[in-house]
Scaffold this active site. Structure first.
Site, PDB file in Angstrom:
ATOM      1  N   GLU A   1     -91.525 -26.507  43.925  1.00 45.78           N
ATOM      2  CA  GLU A   1     -91.557 -26.289  42.551  1.00 45.78           C
ATOM      3  C   GLU A   1     -92.498 -27.674  41.949  1.00 45.78           C
ATOM      4  OE1 GLU A   1     -87.748 -26.046  39.948  1.00 45.78           O
ATOM      5  OE2 GLU A   1     -87.356 -24.989  41.378  1.00 45.78           O
TER       6      GLU A   1
ATOM      7  N   GLU B   1     -81.745 -27.270  44.865  1.00 45.36           N
ATOM      8  CA  GLU B   1     -81.422 -28.817  43.950  1.00 45.36           C
ATOM      9  C   GLU B   1     -80.202 -28.904  42.668  1.00 45.36           C
ATOM     10  OE1 GLU B   1     -83.973 -28.983  40.396  1.00 45.36           O
ATOM     11  OE2 GLU B   1     -85.534 -28.855  41.150  1.00 45.36           O
TER      12      GLU B   1
END
Length: 658
Positions: free
Chosen positions: A597, A448
């Site tokens: 995730e 991210e």
């Protein structure tokens, strides 16, 4: 924590409470005083506790200027008048006596981060006894508590802070208090309502944004949240031991600001505003999701590899990815890998901030050192151990470069030396494993990118990613690389992307939708006060009052909107509709895509709803042939508790002991 001017507790608040209850027995006769402002205060709009981050308290801005000119923090506030609290509650302090003694009989104290290595200071002039004292104001009163401060991280690991407060004598009679109001002008801050039951400093708090005009803060005790790092404790007004205010800074910059506080008042429960109906109970709107087998088929051999090695995975969370996460000891180790393997999990993703092990990182980025050096003894003690243990228990292993300190951001992303540092870090790790025969060892470029802000563009991130790919391939062409897009591994951005020319890359997305469900109660999110959102949406479990789900005046508008629209998003089909976009892109480009995730916080939702959500996610992944890795192993997203698989997860995730 360094305390100053700390005086013994006194019981004046308890006495004042008893007097108020005796003199004013009819709790229904008093309206909330904030709704009855004094003449001339029509433009002074009350604000409620904001869930915005109180990170950096702004530099002081002249409210009459359209520019961001910094002014003297001691500038006399000129707005007014503010209201004087009256009612069944108790005045904590209006500061009109100009001294350090509150109206409840205790003295104001201060504290800072100095004992923890910080360098933050309160710069307000003190009196002869070195006590913090009120300053002159022109807001309809004569004095307010004025605090000027500088927030400087120094050697502190976390966000710098200063604070000031007053002690309260815990008293059964205090149980009638339902809220707190005060007026303020200045920097962003937190108000802490400390109770004796909390023993780990995870206090109950509310957050307020900076305001350069006088604003009234309204805190309902029912809306208070804890910081989230300690034991969850129900709030009990009878046990209030202190009321304090804290200005919190940012690790990356020095902040100088000020805050004026005035007319602090503990509200009787009858004076606290009640929730009102503001929603409709609607039938669920379930999207119709259709696709053909051809639209989701990937024939690339990497798809088979991904399904073989990257399905049924788990993240090791809240350890080596932390800002202070450089390895010190094996908080998680071989026994944890064995627990996962014994419970049917096939893959381990290890979030680790790799550049923490570069010993001259800053000098390399600054250009004073031309060769990046590493603490190999520590770095490869960690990685080699998990390579060994995952092989022993037949689990694949993902090395996930994961930065919680957000050191890759909009500034560093434009720095060629920073990009080179990341590339050299991966080159160093890849070279170490270049000869490893394991085909189930994976390199994940960077989790991210720009994790905190999400402002780095896809194009900018592509430049950095390509540099890391090129660096890895100079030493290792065998091991598969994992790549996720900007903006938190965005599905939308990935669906617009042209794949890299490297044919040994697996693409990654993250999804936590519906966020109103998965992150309710998360103290670091805008959903901190939200609770009891069910999954899937069920009209029988819904309400016409958003306050029943924790919505309050401080709740951000987009959160309120998401909750009101939950009848359209709270379904398996709504999640599938989003993930399908990534899978169709993958099929079009004949490359594999995985989810590494997803998960739901266990703080404010029911176990039944969480199992429903996880079942939906597993069924979606099975249908679309997308390998999955759950976030995470332990903690508030856990799959394991006390060494055992949480009840119901065997069926929900299709795992379990052999």
């Amino acid at each position: 924590m360094q305390l100053k001017n700390f005086y013994p507790k006194m019981s004046v608040l308890g006495i004042a409470t008893v007097m108020a209850l005796t003199a004013c027995g009819d709790e229904n006769t008093q309206a909330l005083f904030a709704n009855n402002p004094v003449p001339g205060a029509e433009n002074q709009v009350p604000v409620s506790s904001s869930d915005m981050s109180p990170t950096s308290s702004d530099a002081v801005i002249d409210p009459t200027s359209s520019s961001a000119a910094v002014v003297d923090p001691s500038t006399l506030p000129a707005e007014g008048p503010i209201t004087m609290p009256e009612g069944l509650g108790t005045l904590v302090d209006d500061f009109e006596d100009g001294d350090n003694l509150s109206k409840i009989g205790d003295y104001w104290y201060t504290y800072n981060d100095n004992d923890n290595g910080g360098a933050s200071i309160i710069t307000t002039p003190l009196n002869e006894e070195e006590n913090i004292i009120p300053g002159r104001v022109n807001n309809g009163s004569n004095y307010a508590l004025q605090v000027n401060y500088t927030l400087d991280r120094g050697d502190y690991e976390y966000d710098p802070y200063v604070g000031w407060g007053v002690q309260v004598a815990p008293d059964e009679a205090n149980g009638h208090f339902g809220g707190l109001t005060y007026w303020y002008k200045g920097g962003a801050h937190e108000v802490h309502i400390e109770i004796t039951d909390v023993e780990d400093y995870d206090v109950h708090l509310a957050k307020f944004p900076a305001s350069r005009t006088w604003k009234q803060a309204v805190v309902r005790f029912k809306d208070l949240v804890q910081g989230g790092w300690g034991k969850e404790i129900p709030f009990d007004a009878k046990h209030i031991m202190a009321i304090s205010f804290q200005a919190k800074g940012n690790k990356s910059k020095l902040v100088t600001d000020s805050l004026f506080i005035d007319n602090i008042y503990l509200q009787d429960s009858s004076e606290v505003e009640k929730d009102q109906p503001d929603m409709e109970i609607k039938d669920p709107v379930i999207p119709v999701v259709e696709f053909t087998e051809a639209e989701i088929t990937v024939t690339n051999p990497l798809q088979e590899k991904a399904m073989k090695y990257l399905n049924k995975g788990v993240n090791f969370t809240n350890w080596l990815e932390n800002a202070d996460g450089k390895f010190k000891s094996f908080e998680l180790g071989e026994s944890d890998v064995k627990i996962l393997a014994d419970n049917g999990f096939k893959s381990l993703r290890l979030p680790i901030d790799l550049d923490l092990y570069a010993t001259n990182r800053d000098a390399f980025i600054a250009g004073t050192d031309t060769e990046l050096k590493f603490d190999d003894d520590t770095l490869f003690l960690v990685l080699d151990s998990f390579v060994e243990w995952t092989a022993k228990y037949n689990m694949s292993f993902v090395i996930d470069y994961h930065e919680y300190d957000n050191s890759y951001n909009t500034t560093s992303a434009k720095d060629p030396n920073y990009i080179k540092m990341m590339a050299e870090t991966w080159k160093h790790v890849a070279a170490h494993y270049a000869e490893s025969p394991r085909e189930d060892l994976f390199f994940e470029l960077l989790n991210e990118p720009d994790m905190s802000d999400g402002k780095v563009t896809a194009a900018t991130w592509t430049t950095a990613a390509q540099a890391m790919i090129d660096a890895i391939r100079t030493v290792d062409t065998k091991h598969t690389i994992l790549f996720g897009d900007a903006q938190w591994y965005s599905i939308t951005l990935l669906a617009k992307r042209t794949p890299f020319t490297d044919d040994n890359i697996i693409y990654v997305i993250h999804t936590y939708e519906p966020f109103a469900f998965t992150h309710q109660g998360g103290s670091w999110t805008d959903y901190a006060t939200i609770h009891d959102i069910p999954f899937p949406y069920d009209p029988a479990k819904w309400s016409t009052v958003s306050g029943d789900f924790g919505v309050n005046k401080s709740t951000k508008s987009y959160v309120k909107t998401n909750i009101k629209n939950y009848y359209k998003t709270g379904s398996k089909e709504a999640i599938l509709e989003q993930i399908l976009k990534a899978k169709k892109w993958a099929a079009t480009n004949n490359v594999p895509v995985i989810i590494n995730e997803f998960g739901a916080l266990n703080l404010r939702s029911t176990a039944e709803s969480r199992l429903n959500y996880l079942t939906a996610m597993r069924e979606i992944c099975d249908t679309l042939q997308i390998p999955w890795t759950h976030w995470g192993y332990t903690g508030n997203f856990s799959v394991i508790e006390n060494g055992k698989l949480i009840e119901g997860l065997d069926k929900a995730l299709g795992v379990g002991s052999k």
